[in-house]
Each structure stands twice: as structure tokens, then as C-alpha cells.
Design an enzyme around this catalytic site. Sequence first.
Site, PDB file in Angstrom:
ATOM      1  N   HIS A  93      39.350  36.003  44.381  1.00 55.82           N
ATOM      2  CA  HIS A  93      39.991  36.913  43.440  1.00 55.82           C
ATOM      3  C   HIS A  93      39.459  36.625  42.042  1.00 55.82           C
ATOM      4  CE1 HIS A  93      42.791  38.980  40.979  1.00 55.82           C
ATOM      5  NE2 HIS A  93      43.469  37.896  40.617  1.00 55.82           N
ATOM      6  N   ASN A 120      40.485  41.352  35.585  1.00 55.36           N
ATOM      7  CA  ASN A 120      41.308  41.093  36.771  1.00 55.36           C
ATOM      8  C   ASN A 120      41.821  42.425  37.304  1.00 55.36           C
ATOM      9  OD1 ASN A 120      43.433  40.518  38.540  1.00 55.36           O
ATOM     10  ND2 ASN A 120      44.194  38.797  37.341  1.00 55.36           N
ATOM     11  N   CYS A 145      47.559  40.045  43.937  1.00 58.40           N
ATOM     12  CA  CYS A 145      46.129  39.721  43.937  1.00 58.40           C
ATOM     13  C   CYS A 145      45.626  39.202  45.280  1.00 58.40           C
ATOM     14  CB  CYS A 145      45.832  38.715  42.831  1.00 58.40           C
ATOM     15  SG  CYS A 145      46.399  39.261  41.208  1.00 58.40           S
TER      16      CYS A 145
END
Length: 316
Positions: free
Chosen positions: A238, A268, A114
Site C-alpha cells: 500500500h 495515498n 487501505c
Amino acid sequence: MEGLQLIATGGALPGRVVTNEDLSQLVDTSDEWITTRTGIRQRHFCAEGETAATLAVSAARQALERSGLQPEQIGCCVCATLSGAYATPSTACLVQKELGLAQDIPVLDVNAACSGFIYGAAVARGLLATRPQDDRRYALVIGCEQLSRLMDMTDRNTCVLFGDGAGAVLFEAVEGAEFAVDLGARGDMAIETPPCGPIRMDGRAVFRFAVDALPRTLHAVLDATHHTLDEVDWVVCHQANSRIIDHCVKKLEADSAKFYKNMDRHGNTSAASIPVALNELAETGRLQPGMRLACIGFGGGLTWGGMLITVKGSAV
């Protein structure tokens, strides 16, 4: 040393939208349970014929067209992904072929999960610095993921979190540009993904890590550029969980309006989440020349990365 400035963005999302209600038909969950704990309401999954690479190509092509640059002006291409279809050829090589980028430039993938987009930008800056002084001062950095192919759709703790997508940013190396980057890692299996999946995660451990890493990394890039948070126009983190960002905003005593959030629509998307968010800001007219942006990534590895950049052009 030359810093990077953002000059154009692009994005691509798969056609299949999966809502929380859809997932409640597969596992013991509900829209209320997912939304209150994560802020996520829907996500995109790749349909037949769509992959991390096809999304990367679409996002990169859009960024290139918006920039007004020609393929031969690109000095390097870095693709951040943990879900490319092949170990080799890299996703970046597939992008190079489809866009007709020059064959005498460095092209590679990076995997920092990420945090991958921030790592990718740092790598691109270093690659540009090694090249002769020519007009190839532009870097194409892409974050793309097809996490749906790595998920266990019977595990309600993970299948509700992730989505697919891609975002691309064209950077220009500019002497004296305001730029800072902060990177770090701590080997930890709190998030793990074997080559063929499935994704496994210790949610509580990741939350504790994230709420420490986010403000610490943000402060690092602010201190490096001698700026305060008030002097930053957007903080693009993020997009893992709305509660992580909300917790950090409170901890920082910051203005929540400058912390962009879109996980409600995308979930996500790992390395894609920051460039997808940047592209949305650009497409909605919320990125303007001269704006100062702080981008913060954190995730599997465990890794973290922060970057402070400015917008050079219209960014769309």
C-alpha cells in the site's frame, strides 16, 4: 483448493493533477515539507463528472479488454472502496451494469480501507469456490477511491496525503496455483472517516502500526508458501508513505529495488493503491508470466492483509 492467478490489469486516474505547490497555496505547507515526510509530490483529484464509480468502470473495462475475456465469463465482481458515492447501489453493481456482466453472479463492495484490495481478492476467491464448476472461474477485483470528497482541505496533516484513482485486476481460479492470503484487523480510531468526511488520522500511531504490520504480514504469506523474500519478484505495498516502506526494507534487510513505489505521483489512494501499482508494473513491461508477487495492505480499521500470487499471462 483453487488459488488465484493474475491474468490482466487495468487502471484509471482522474484528469486533475494537484501538486504540492498547489496545496501550499491553500494551507501552511511546502513541497519540501511534504516530500521529505511522505515522498509525495503530486496526486490526482476527480474533476467534474468523475467519481470512484466512473474510475472503477474505466479500470475494469481496460482489464477486461486486455484479458480477452467476455463479460459473461466473469464469475464475480468485488469492489474495494471507502468512498463510493452511494451506500446502495454498490459501486460494484454500477460496474456490473456498465460492463454488461451477468446478472446471476455475486457483485458487492467491501470496505477494509487501505487493505481493501487484499480483502477483496480473498472474498472473490471464496465466492468463486461456491459456484458450480463452469467456465466462470474469473474474478474481477477493483480498488477505487474518490478520497478528495472526504478531505478537509484546511487540514494540512491530511489534505496533502490522499488522492483519487482506480485499479482493476482479473484473477483466474486455478487448481494448485501458488497462492496465500493473510488478513487481520484491530479496532482502532487512529484513522477515522465519517460517512461524509473529513478524514482524520493520528500519523504517529499509524506509522507505528504500519511498520509492524507490513513485515509481519509479508512473513506470513512467505511462510505459508515456503518461500523466501529472495524468491519474490516484486513486493507491492500500500502506497501510504515512502518512509514506511523504507523503514521496513531496512528492517527486513531486503533489496529496495523489488519494493515498488509510486506515491510520489499519486499519493495515498487507499484501496486503489495496490491495483494501480500492479497496473503500472504491467504497462511498463515489468510483470512477466511466472513472476511471484507479494502484495501487502495496511490502514484504517485498523486492518492489514497480505497476498502472494503469480502472474499467469502477459498481464496487459
